[in-house]
Design an enzyme around this catalytic site. Structure first.
Site, PDB file in Angstrom:
ATOM      1  N   ASP A   1      41.681  29.840  44.160  1.00  0.00           N
ATOM      2  CA  ASP A   1      42.532  29.820  45.345  1.00  0.00           C
ATOM      3  C   ASP A   1      43.931  29.308  45.045  1.00  0.00           C
ATOM      4  O   ASP A   1      44.167  28.579  44.075  1.00  0.00           O
ATOM      5  CB  ASP A   1      41.891  28.987  46.457  1.00  0.00           C
ATOM      6  CG  ASP A   1      41.687  27.527  46.068  1.00  0.00           C
ATOM      7  OD1 ASP A   1      41.225  27.269  44.936  1.00  0.00           O
ATOM      8  OD2 ASP A   1      41.989  26.636  46.888  1.00  0.00           O
TER       9      ASP A   1
ATOM     10  N   GLU B   1      39.796  24.620  46.067  1.00  0.00           N
ATOM     11  CA  GLU B   1      40.337  23.389  45.483  1.00  0.00           C
ATOM     12  C   GLU B   1      41.531  22.880  46.274  1.00  0.00           C
ATOM     13  O   GLU B   1      41.700  21.671  46.464  1.00  0.00           O
ATOM     14  CB  GLU B   1      40.730  23.635  44.026  1.00  0.00           C
ATOM     15  CG  GLU B   1      41.112  22.373  43.243  1.00  0.00           C
ATOM     16  CD  GLU B   1      42.557  21.965  43.351  1.00  0.00           C
ATOM     17  OE1 GLU B   1      42.904  20.852  42.911  1.00  0.00           O
ATOM     18  OE2 GLU B   1      43.375  22.760  43.878  1.00  0.00           O
TER      19      GLU B   1
END
Length: 494
Positions: free
Chosen positions: A127, A192
């Site tokens: 991400d 994350e």
């Protein structure tokens, strides 16, 4: 009396001479460590640079964005990205076991020849953060443009570089017929940037239920820097050995309110402002210890003589060094728990006194402190004020344990970093990561958790992480792949 004073003066001068000689000898001994450093054996690995760059640029075209609001997640972008990985890394997907964890996170298992040995884990995250002001970018943030010696795009440094670099290294090793002695795990979380609760945390829990023990964990969090540390002429590879804890507190001041023409002596905004001033004027103490002290000790042999004299004798000059470091924001963050107001809200109309005033204050917690101790510190400072305090919903966590720099795992990491850049090997030094990474979830599986990406960065490049014009130099991406290759070979050995 005169003779007594003379003897005292001679004695004092003698002690001063002995102290001076001790300081000089200590500095000379520390300097010898640099002289004894053996040049690394150059790394031999063939890479197809144009193909590497093409695959990396393509990966940056997928907007795998995470938001604070989970409802905004575009799962399709992640599925498309993962299909892209399957297509471009066929050996990895044919020979390694692939699992989907937490909906979108990926876990690959490469069994070792001896599955009884502790395994090794390489981490990255799929991400990225949103691209603010896309119109201000030199190249569109999700175009994966290759231009002017750079690969441009959101995730170029944080952290599609890690995901693609690890997969490139594994694909190359598989193509060579390499067989690891230890089992290798590759784990790529999908959240994350918003805390890793559904990705890395669930992967760590899954591995724990399987009884997995890890000899080492390597995640993002450190880079190679040059001309960024005063007095050090060589490039420095900063390997994170710990990361600070995290806490956000919401402070809410209350007051009766009313018309602004007749204000009371104490208003909600006034109380909240006073509380923030109290926090600013009563900072947490400076502590030159842990990773920051070890960083200075590792750098000392490679500094100019005058600085080496100081850094080799921190037992004496430590307070002076700490005061100097604390003058910069980065240095200050490496020495203490920091606080920063990040949100403030009050009022509905210019002539109306608000009944409430609210602020969110973010703390990054230094090793040795805890969420509990920081909260208590704030409570004591604000005692007696009409203020309520609560943790925000983003969660809080203590600092990670500090990993050992004398471990075999750290030594292998240091050797691999130097081998990948044998033509100009960097000084490898531990440091404290001020932000949060997925690595913290895996400290229960290994005492050796480190954070590093093999890219040389400048202050200008670092400023693009989560900012505008994120990019990585082409040659540095190639070096990152070479570094992962060296690390994978070294850490998976017996």
């Amino acid at each position: 009396m005169r003779k007594l004073l003379l003897r005292m003066l001679v004695g004092a001068l003698g002690l001063l001479l002995v102290l001076t000689m001790f300081l000089l000898v200590r500095a000379w001994q520390v300097g010898q460590q640099a002289e004894l450093m053996v040049p690394p054996e150059p790394l031999s690995v063939a890479v197809d640079t144009p193909a590497l760059i093409q695959r990396f640029a393509g990966a940056l075209q997928f907007p795998t964005i995470t938001h604070q609001d989970p409802a905004q997640l575009d799962s399709g972008a992640f599925w498309d990205f993962q299909t892209y990985l399957k297509h471009h890394f066929p050996r990895v997907h044919r020979q390694l076991q692939r699992e989907v964890v937490g909906g979108l996170s990926l876990l690959y298992t490469w069994p070792g020849q001896d599955t009884t040995l502790p395994a090794v884990l390489f981490l990255g995250h799929q991400d990225v953060v949103p691209a603010a002001q896309p119109e201000a970018w030199t190249h569109p943030p999700f175009a994966g443009t290759v231009a002017d010696g750079y690969v441009w795009g959101r995730g170029a440094l944080d952290d599609k570089l890690g995901v693609l670099g690890i997969l490139e290294a594994a694909e190359t090793l598989l193509g060579e017929g390499f067989q690891p002695v230890r089992t290798i795990y590759l784990a790529f979380g999908h959240d994350e940037e918003v805390g890793g609760q559904q990705g890395a945390r669930q992967i760590a829990e899954l591995l724990a239920t399987r009884g997995v023990v890890l000899i080492a964990v390597l995640d993002e969090g450190g880079f190679i820097v040059e001309d960024m540390i005063p007095g050090v002429r060589q490039p420095v590879a900063l390997v994170g050995v710990a990361e600070k804890g995290y806490l956000s507190l919401e402070l809410t001041a209350t007051a009766p309110g009313g018309h602004a023409s007749t204000p009371p002596t104490q208003t909600a905004i006034g109380v909240l402002s006073y509380a923030l001033v109290q926090l600013a004027e009563n900072p947490f103490p400076i502590r030159l210890e842990g990773p920051t002290r070890r960083l200075l000790e590792h750098l000392a042999p490679y500094t100019a003589w005058n600085m080496r004299l100081v850094l080799a004798n921190l037992w004496l000059f430590g307070p002076l060094v700490a005061r100097q470091l604390a003058r910069s924001p980065a240095g200050n963050a490496s020495l203490r728990t920091t606080f920063a107001p990040t949100f403030i809200e009050a009022g509905v109309k210019e002539n109306v006194l608000p009944t409430t005033a609210r602020a969110v204050v973010n703390f990054r917690i230094f090793p040795g402190e805890t969420v509990e101790s920081v909260t208590l510190h704030v409570q004591q400072l604000l005692k007696g004020l009409p203020i309520t305090m609560r943790q925000t919903e983003t969660g809080a966590f203590d600092p990670s344990p500090v990993s050992d720099v004398s471990s075999e795992a750290f030594q292998r990491i240091a050797q691999s970093i130097r081998r990948a850049r044998a033509e100009s090997p960097p000084v490898v030094a531990p440091y404290l990561v001020p932000g949060a990474t997925d690595a913290r979830y895996f400290t229960v599986l290994s005492p050796n958790v480190y954070r590093f990406i093999g890219v040389r960065v400048t202050p200008a490049l670092l400023a693009t992480v989560h900012g505008i014009d994120e990019r990585v130099p082409i040659d540095e991406y190639v070096q990152a792949v070479r570094t992962y290759y060296a690390l994978m070979r070294a850490l998976s050995g017996p």
